[in-house]
Scaffold this motif. Structure first.
Motif, PDB file in Angstrom:
ATOM      1  N   ILE A 214       0.840  -1.206   0.000  1.00 35.13           N
ATOM      2  CA  ILE A 214       0.000   0.000   0.000  1.00 35.13           C
ATOM      3  C   ILE A 214       0.871   1.251   0.000  1.00 35.13           C
ATOM      4  O   ILE A 214       0.652   2.185  -0.781  1.00 35.13           O
ATOM      5  CB  ILE A 214      -0.964   0.032   1.212  1.00 35.13           C
ATOM      6  CG1 ILE A 214      -1.804  -1.239   1.301  1.00 35.13           C
ATOM      7  CG2 ILE A 214      -1.887   1.254   1.116  1.00 35.13           C
ATOM      8  CD1 ILE A 214      -2.581  -1.397   2.609  1.00 35.13           C
TER       9      ILE A 214
ATOM     10  N   ARG B  69      -8.642   6.553  -4.810  1.00 34.49           N
ATOM     11  CA  ARG B  69      -9.263   5.483  -5.589  1.00 34.49           C
ATOM     12  C   ARG B  69      -8.220   4.735  -6.408  1.00 34.49           C
ATOM     13  O   ARG B  69      -8.280   3.505  -6.530  1.00 34.49           O
ATOM     14  CB  ARG B  69     -10.355   6.080  -6.511  1.00 34.49           C
ATOM     15  CG  ARG B  69     -11.095   5.093  -7.391  1.00 34.49           C
ATOM     16  CD  ARG B  69     -11.661   3.905  -6.651  1.00 34.49           C
ATOM     17  NE  ARG B  69     -12.500   4.267  -5.523  1.00 34.49           N
ATOM     18  CZ  ARG B  69     -12.826   3.461  -4.531  1.00 34.49           C
ATOM     19  NH1 ARG B  69     -12.364   2.219  -4.513  1.00 34.49           N
ATOM     20  NH2 ARG B  69     -13.593   3.864  -3.535  1.00 34.49           N
TER      21      ARG B  69
ATOM     22  N   LYS C 190      -6.540   2.436  -3.868  1.00 34.51           N
ATOM     23  CA  LYS C 190      -7.445   1.371  -3.399  1.00 34.51           C
ATOM     24  C   LYS C 190      -7.706   0.332  -4.488  1.00 34.51           C
ATOM     25  O   LYS C 190      -7.663  -0.872  -4.230  1.00 34.51           O
ATOM     26  CB  LYS C 190      -8.773   1.981  -2.934  1.00 34.51           C
ATOM     27  CG  LYS C 190      -8.697   2.722  -1.608  1.00 34.51           C
ATOM     28  CD  LYS C 190     -10.084   3.195  -1.191  1.00 34.51           C
ATOM     29  CE  LYS C 190     -10.046   3.884   0.149  1.00 34.51           C
ATOM     30  NZ  LYS C 190     -11.398   4.279   0.606  1.00 34.51           N
ATOM     31  N   ASP C 191      -7.978   0.804  -5.706  1.00 36.21           N
ATOM     32  CA  ASP C 191      -8.263  -0.129  -6.804  1.00 36.21           C
ATOM     33  C   ASP C 191      -7.054  -1.006  -7.092  1.00 36.21           C
ATOM     34  O   ASP C 191      -7.193  -2.211  -7.331  1.00 36.21           O
ATOM     35  CB  ASP C 191      -8.671   0.639  -8.072  1.00 36.21           C
ATOM     36  CG  ASP C 191     -10.081   1.210  -7.970  1.00 36.21           C
ATOM     37  OD1 ASP C 191     -10.803   0.848  -7.011  1.00 36.21           O
ATOM     38  OD2 ASP C 191     -10.460   2.035  -8.830  1.00 36.21           O
TER      39      ASP C 191
ATOM     40  N   CYS D 207      -4.617  -1.843  -4.989  1.00 30.65           N
ATOM     41  CA  CYS D 207      -4.397  -2.771  -3.871  1.00 30.65           C
ATOM     42  C   CYS D 207      -5.416  -3.907  -3.880  1.00 30.65           C
ATOM     43  O   CYS D 207      -5.080  -5.055  -3.588  1.00 30.65           O
ATOM     44  CB  CYS D 207      -4.424  -2.024  -2.539  1.00 30.65           C
ATOM     45  SG  CYS D 207      -3.019  -0.908  -2.323  1.00 30.65           S
ATOM     46  N   LYS D 208      -6.661  -3.590  -4.230  1.00 33.74           N
ATOM     47  CA  LYS D 208      -7.692  -4.631  -4.322  1.00 33.74           C
ATOM     48  C   LYS D 208      -7.354  -5.619  -5.433  1.00 33.74           C
ATOM     49  O   LYS D 208      -7.551  -6.823  -5.308  1.00 33.74           O
ATOM     50  CB  LYS D 208      -9.059  -3.996  -4.614  1.00 33.74           C
ATOM     51  CG  LYS D 208      -9.760  -3.403  -3.406  1.00 33.74           C
ATOM     52  CD  LYS D 208     -11.134  -2.924  -3.816  1.00 33.74           C
ATOM     53  CE  LYS D 208     -11.738  -2.024  -2.760  1.00 33.74           C
ATOM     54  NZ  LYS D 208     -13.023  -1.440  -3.216  1.00 33.74           N
TER      55      LYS D 208
ATOM     56  N   ASP E 163     -10.216  -4.872   2.121  1.00 34.80           N
ATOM     57  CA  ASP E 163     -10.669  -3.469   2.142  1.00 34.80           C
ATOM     58  C   ASP E 163     -10.376  -2.826   3.493  1.00 34.80           C
ATOM     59  O   ASP E 163      -9.955  -1.662   3.561  1.00 34.80           O
ATOM     60  CB  ASP E 163     -12.180  -3.395   1.869  1.00 34.80           C
ATOM     61  CG  ASP E 163     -12.517  -3.684   0.409  1.00 34.80           C
ATOM     62  OD1 ASP E 163     -11.564  -3.886  -0.381  1.00 34.80           O
ATOM     63  OD2 ASP E 163     -13.707  -3.709   0.063  1.00 34.80           O
TER      64      ASP E 163
ATOM     65  N   ILE F 220      -6.715  -1.898   3.814  1.00 34.45           N
ATOM     66  CA  ILE F 220      -6.411  -0.708   2.996  1.00 34.45           C
ATOM     67  C   ILE F 220      -6.894   0.554   3.693  1.00 34.45           C
ATOM     68  O   ILE F 220      -6.139   1.521   3.870  1.00 34.45           O
ATOM     69  CB  ILE F 220      -7.048  -0.823   1.588  1.00 34.45           C
ATOM     70  CG1 ILE F 220      -6.503  -2.034   0.847  1.00 34.45           C
ATOM     71  CG2 ILE F 220      -6.800   0.454   0.782  1.00 34.45           C
ATOM     72  CD1 ILE F 220      -7.287  -2.412  -0.406  1.00 34.45           C
ATOM     73  N   ASP F 221      -8.161   0.544   4.123  1.00 28.48           N
ATOM     74  CA  ASP F 221      -8.748   1.735   4.754  1.00 28.48           C
ATOM     75  C   ASP F 221      -8.039   2.099   6.062  1.00 28.48           C
ATOM     76  O   ASP F 221      -7.754   3.271   6.315  1.00 28.48           O
ATOM     77  CB  ASP F 221     -10.243   1.521   5.021  1.00 28.48           C
ATOM     78  CG  ASP F 221     -11.066   1.506   3.740  1.00 28.48           C
ATOM     79  OD1 ASP F 221     -10.581   2.059   2.728  1.00 28.48           O
ATOM     80  OD2 ASP F 221     -12.176   0.934   3.754  1.00 28.48           O
TER      81      ASP F 221
ATOM     82  N   LEU G 218      -4.533   3.555   5.278  1.00 27.74           N
ATOM     83  CA  LEU G 218      -4.636   4.921   4.746  1.00 27.74           C
ATOM     84  C   LEU G 218      -4.963   5.917   5.861  1.00 27.74           C
ATOM     85  O   LEU G 218      -4.427   7.025   5.900  1.00 27.74           O
ATOM     86  CB  LEU G 218      -5.694   4.989   3.639  1.00 27.74           C
ATOM     87  CG  LEU G 218      -5.337   4.299   2.315  1.00 27.74           C
ATOM     88  CD1 LEU G 218      -6.524   4.326   1.360  1.00 27.74           C
ATOM     89  CD2 LEU G 218      -4.119   4.943   1.660  1.00 27.74           C
TER      90      LEU G 218
END
Length: 296
Positions: free
Chosen positions: A66, A83, A86-87, A89-90, A97, A100-101, A104
């Motif tokens: 990340i 975005r 996030k996209d 990493c997904k 999720d 990631i959140d 961040l």
């Protein structure tokens, strides 16, 4: 520029993997490799002590992905957004999720990222990496770049240390590795017992350096000292070592308070370090005036 697009001649994942493997073989066969590893360890330990909470987290493999993606998009995209990160990493399939959140948020609360709504599209959140994060990232790269100069004296380390645009130039090139999803733990699978845990990098380096200091593969290991060095609890270290034992990398001799480091462990750390340095070397190729790769 398209999100995350470094250049039209960006190497493929297979090309990059082959290049890094080739360079790692050359690096690990260098006569001074142990001194280079000790130099990295010393520099990292000094840096680690300044912010153990941050560095133990950033060195956990999924968080490292990340953090690297944040830097890659920041330096290769005109208006980087959360975005984008996030996209990406997904898409790796390795990070939830929630992870990631929460990471961040950790970065933002720690003053390492500023986030604002895009003036043209309020649904987008643009981000800016702060000087604090840039300074820490630069310091982290230095723990590998300075030892790299011991391997290749033609590389101008002192000139790089003075470069104002060092981080931007470095990540323009290093982003190829990140965006192609070339991962150290895929190239050296045995390291997973360590690097998927907080402070894993520091712990595997600490064990290896102890074997050099004690001049034996059967090392006396002080868990309290190790926990202070790595910024994690003794129980965390013991769990990590237990997993490494299950993987056949070492044997815990608890009655004698020693750890028997197997040849597989020693080879894994050497491979791990050499691949890591080859990846850093790839980023250093993006610097203006960087000498060509050493002859094959």
């Amino acid at each position: 520029m398209e999100p995350g697009k470094v250049s039209s001649n960006m190497k493929s994942k297979q090309q990059l993997t082959e290049l890094i493997f080739h360079r790692a073989e050359k690096i690990k066969s260098h006569k001074d490799i142990e001194a280079v590893m000790q130099k990295h360890y010393k520099l990292l330990f000094r840096l680690y002590l300044t912010k153990p909470l941050y560095f133990k987290v950033i060195f956990k493999a999924n968080r490292f992905i990340i953090g690297s993606a944040i830097m890659a998009y920041f330096f290769t995209t005109e208006k980087p957004t959360l975005r984008h990160v996030k996209d990406f990493c997904k898409k790796t399939g390795l990070i939830s999720d929630n992870t990631i959140d929460s990471f961040l948020l950790f970065i933002r609360v720690g003053g390492r990222m500023d986030v604002k709504k895009d003036p043209q599209d309020k649904r987008k959140l643009n981000y800016q990496v702060t000087s604090k994060a840039l300074d820490e990232t630069r310091a982290l790269i230095n723990t590998m770049m300075i030892p790299y100069g011991m391997l290749y004296p033609d590389f101008d380390v002192s000139g790089c240390l003075k470069m104002e645009n060092f981080t931007a130039d470095y990540f323009q090139k290093y982003a190829e590795i990140i965006l192609n999803q070339v991962y150290l733990f895929d190239m050296v699978p045995d390291c997973k017992a360590f690097v998927f845990r907080d402070a894993g990098h520091m712990l595997l380096m600490d064990l290896y350096i102890e074997s050099i200091k004690q001049q034996t593969a059967v090392i006396e290991y002080n868990y309290l000292k190790a926990s202070l060095k790595c910024g994690v609890s003794r129980s965390h270290i013991k769990r990590c070592l237990k997993a490494a034992e299950v993987d056949g990398l070492l044997t815990l001799d608890t009655p004698n308070n020693t750890i028997i480091l197997h040849l597989t462990f020693m080879q894994m750390v050497l491979n791990y370090f050499a691949v890591y340095m080859a990846m850093v070397e790839h980023g250093l190729r993006g610097l203006p005036g960087a000498p060509p790769l050493p002859a094959h």
